[in-house]
Design a protein around this motif. Structure first.
Motif, PDB file in Angstrom:
ATOM      1  N   UNK A   1       0.858  -1.184   0.000  1.00 26.93           N
ATOM      2  CA  UNK A   1       0.000   0.000   0.000  1.00 26.93           C
ATOM      3  C   UNK A   1       0.895   1.235   0.000  1.00 26.93           C
ATOM      4  N   UNK A   2       0.660   2.110  -0.935  1.00 28.59           N
ATOM      5  CA  UNK A   2       1.389   3.385  -0.982  1.00 28.59           C
ATOM      6  C   UNK A   2       0.388   4.522  -0.977  1.00 28.59           C
ATOM      7  N   UNK A   3       0.764   5.612  -0.328  1.00 23.78           N
ATOM      8  CA  UNK A   3      -0.103   6.776  -0.204  1.00 23.78           C
ATOM      9  C   UNK A   3       0.402   7.911  -1.075  1.00 23.78           C
ATOM     10  N   UNK A   4      -0.509   8.719  -1.563  1.00 27.93           N
ATOM     11  CA  UNK A   4      -0.153   9.855  -2.411  1.00 27.93           C
ATOM     12  C   UNK A   4      -1.158  10.973  -2.175  1.00 27.93           C
ATOM     13  N   UNK A   5      -0.910  12.102  -2.841  1.00 23.94           N
ATOM     14  CA  UNK A   5      -1.783  13.254  -2.655  1.00 23.94           C
ATOM     15  C   UNK A   5      -1.228  14.216  -1.629  1.00 23.94           C
TER      16      UNK A   5
ATOM     17  N   UNK B   1       9.364  -0.439 -11.459  1.00 24.66           N
ATOM     18  CA  UNK B   1       8.166  -0.281 -12.272  1.00 24.66           C
ATOM     19  C   UNK B   1       8.506   0.517 -13.529  1.00 24.66           C
ATOM     20  N   UNK B   2       7.495   0.941 -14.255  1.00 24.21           N
ATOM     21  CA  UNK B   2       7.721   1.699 -15.484  1.00 24.21           C
ATOM     22  C   UNK B   2       8.437   3.024 -15.221  1.00 24.21           C
ATOM     23  N   UNK B   3       8.070   3.801 -14.179  1.00 26.67           N
ATOM     24  CA  UNK B   3       8.845   5.016 -13.896  1.00 26.67           C
ATOM     25  C   UNK B   3      10.328   4.738 -13.638  1.00 26.67           C
ATOM     26  N   UNK B   4      10.642   3.577 -13.084  1.00 25.53           N
ATOM     27  CA  UNK B   4      12.044   3.206 -12.885  1.00 25.53           C
ATOM     28  C   UNK B   4      12.766   3.110 -14.228  1.00 25.53           C
ATOM     29  N   UNK B   5      12.131   2.508 -15.234  1.00 22.36           N
ATOM     30  CA  UNK B   5      12.729   2.416 -16.562  1.00 22.36           C
ATOM     31  C   UNK B   5      12.909   3.807 -17.152  1.00 22.36           C
ATOM     32  N   UNK B   6      11.932   4.681 -16.933  1.00 22.22           N
ATOM     33  CA  UNK B   6      12.055   6.060 -17.416  1.00 22.22           C
ATOM     34  C   UNK B   6      13.249   6.759 -16.773  1.00 22.22           C
ATOM     35  N   UNK B   7      13.481   6.485 -15.485  1.00 16.09           N
ATOM     36  CA  UNK B   7      14.623   7.083 -14.788  1.00 16.09           C
ATOM     37  C   UNK B   7      15.938   6.557 -15.361  1.00 16.09           C
ATOM     38  N   UNK B   8      16.009   5.255 -15.658  1.00 16.08           N
ATOM     39  CA  UNK B   8      17.230   4.680 -16.218  1.00 16.08           C
ATOM     40  C   UNK B   8      17.546   5.307 -17.570  1.00 16.08           C
TER      41      UNK B   8
ATOM     42  N   UNK C   1       6.309  12.545  -2.760  1.00 14.50           N
ATOM     43  CA  UNK C   1       5.299  11.530  -2.467  1.00 14.50           C
ATOM     44  C   UNK C   1       5.740  10.146  -2.894  1.00 14.50           C
ATOM     45  N   UNK C   2       4.987   9.150  -2.430  1.00 13.67           N
ATOM     46  CA  UNK C   2       5.336   7.755  -2.668  1.00 13.67           C
ATOM     47  C   UNK C   2       5.220   7.349  -4.128  1.00 13.67           C
ATOM     48  N   UNK C   3       4.309   7.986  -4.862  1.00 14.28           N
ATOM     49  CA  UNK C   3       4.035   7.553  -6.228  1.00 14.28           C
ATOM     50  C   UNK C   3       5.246   7.679  -7.140  1.00 14.28           C
ATOM     51  N   UNK C   4       6.099   8.681  -6.890  1.00 17.53           N
ATOM     52  CA  UNK C   4       7.271   8.886  -7.754  1.00 17.53           C
ATOM     53  C   UNK C   4       8.577   8.725  -6.976  1.00 17.53           C
ATOM     54  N   UNK C   5       8.491   8.086  -5.820  1.00 16.24           N
ATOM     55  CA  UNK C   5       9.699   7.946  -4.997  1.00 16.24           C
ATOM     56  C   UNK C   5      10.747   7.067  -5.666  1.00 16.24           C
ATOM     57  N   UNK C   6      10.327   5.974  -6.277  1.00 16.59           N
ATOM     58  CA  UNK C   6      11.297   5.105  -6.940  1.00 16.59           C
ATOM     59  C   UNK C   6      11.948   5.812  -8.119  1.00 16.59           C
ATOM     60  N   UNK C   7      11.176   6.619  -8.833  1.00 16.98           N
ATOM     61  CA  UNK C   7      11.719   7.374  -9.967  1.00 16.98           C
ATOM     62  C   UNK C   7      12.778   8.365  -9.512  1.00 16.98           C
ATOM     63  N   UNK C   8      12.467   9.158  -8.488  1.00 17.25           N
ATOM     64  CA  UNK C   8      13.400  10.170  -8.021  1.00 17.25           C
ATOM     65  C   UNK C   8      14.630   9.546  -7.373  1.00 17.25           C
ATOM     66  N   UNK C   9      14.438   8.429  -6.659  1.00 15.06           N
ATOM     67  CA  UNK C   9      15.585   7.756  -6.047  1.00 15.06           C
ATOM     68  C   UNK C   9      16.520   7.197  -7.112  1.00 15.06           C
ATOM     69  N   UNK C  10      15.939   6.611  -8.178  1.00 16.76           N
ATOM     70  CA  UNK C  10      16.761   6.108  -9.276  1.00 16.76           C
ATOM     71  C   UNK C  10      17.528   7.242  -9.943  1.00 16.76           C
TER      72      UNK C  10
END
Length: 316
Positions: free
Chosen positions: A80-84, A185-192, A260-269
């Motif tokens: 479960x991830x929260x956003x907003x 996820x897909x945002x992770x690929x976008x970050x790469x 927020x959590x929704x883009x956390x993996x993207x920004x961390x990558x």
């Protein structure tokens, strides 16, 4: 003034074997880690379902989990991830696709709770495999395009060193995600892919300076002559590389902390990739080019000249 007369401040080439050793050890350790710990694949790359719950007030992960449990057995989400702005949006991920009856029951329950039915998206195993394959193909196509461009713009050894550095950066991000177990996820690929573009830009700037400084060398007669050009070029672009990466890291870090959590993996990558990209541009790409270029020069020296082969031809 001839740029080669400038005093070198940091002897990068002198420590190239240490950089190579560190990268090789890291890559080997990363391969072992990937086989043991693996990656935390999101539902984008494996079969699963995601339920988007929107409430009027702030939600908590425990609250959402309890609501799913109250529907019945088998409805507990895997993540479960929260956003907003006020955490009024919750994403509940399920490994494995939900049936139409289960989706209908979830929508009915949360529709009664919050006055609107949640959005439910599902990914079949076939779609997950297709997404993973497309991600791999996109990286390969980008790599081939880069090596072709750099070869035409500079020479083959520049292109090969660039791709080696890019593969190092991409693998670095994957290994770090295996350690922290952030969702892939897909945002992770976008970050790469974003890091691939950033890293090659930084490497091209350094390579362009190497080519410029090579033009001031009347002749390369030893490895030290070539190493001097590389050290000089790296020192000339060092401040630019550090300033650029710090500027982007501050922005990516702010997104990671407050986005927020929704883009956390993207920004961390992005943050991890920026650090890896700067490292490879300074300590790997140019050093690899130096080693391969010197071996190429030595091979050309050892090739028999045309007039020598003609003299060796037997008289008829």
């Amino acid at each position: 003034m001839n740029p080669s007369e400038n005093k070198r401040s940091i002897p990068f080439v002198k420590h190239r074997k240490k950089f190579f050793t560190f990268s090789v050890v890291f890559l080997l350790a990363g391969i072992i880690l990937l086989f043991t710990a693996g990656l935390n694949l999101g539902i984008d790359f494996q079969s699963g379902s995601k339920v988007e719950v929107l409430a009027n007030d702030t939600l908590t992960a425990d609250e959402v989990e309890q609501q799913f449990a109250s529907i019945g057995d088998g409805y507990e989400p895997d993540e479960i991830t929260l956003a907003g702005d006020n955490n009024e949006l919750a994403y509940a991920s399920f490994i494995g696709t939900l049936s139409q009856d289960e989706i209908a029951e979830i929508q009915t329950y949360f529709g009664e709770q919050y006055g609107q039915q949640p959005n439910v998206s599902t990914v079949s195993p076939q779609v997950g495999e297709e997404l993973a394959m497309n991600a791999l193909v996109s990286v390969l196509i980008a790599s081939l395009g880069i090596i072709l461009y750099v070869t035409i713009r500079f020479e083959f050894w520049y292109g090969l060193a660039s791709i080696a550095a890019l593969m190092h950066d991409a693998f670095f991000i994957i290994v770090v995600f295996s350690i922290v177990q952030f969702e892939v996820n897909v945002p992770f690929i976008a970050a790469v892919l974003t890091i691939v573009g950033y890293s090659i830009n930084d490497t091209i700037v350094t390579f362009d300076r190497i080519r410029e400084n090579m033009s001031f060398k009347e002749e390369i007669t030893s490895f030290d002559d070539l190493a001097e050009v590389v050290d000089l070029s790296l020192n000339q672009t060092l401040v630019r590389s550090i300033n650029t990466v710090l500027t982007v890291v501050f922005a990516a870090g702010a997104i990671f902390l407050f986005g927020g959590e929704a883009i956390r993996s993207f920004s961390f990558a992005l943050v991890v990739g920026l650090v890896a990209g700067t490292y490879s541009s300074l300590f790997l790409a140019s050093q690899l080019w130096l080693s391969w270029k010197w071996k190429s020069i030595q091979r050309n020296w050892n090739k028999p000249k045309k007039e020598d082969t003609e003299d060796m031809e037997p008289e008829v």
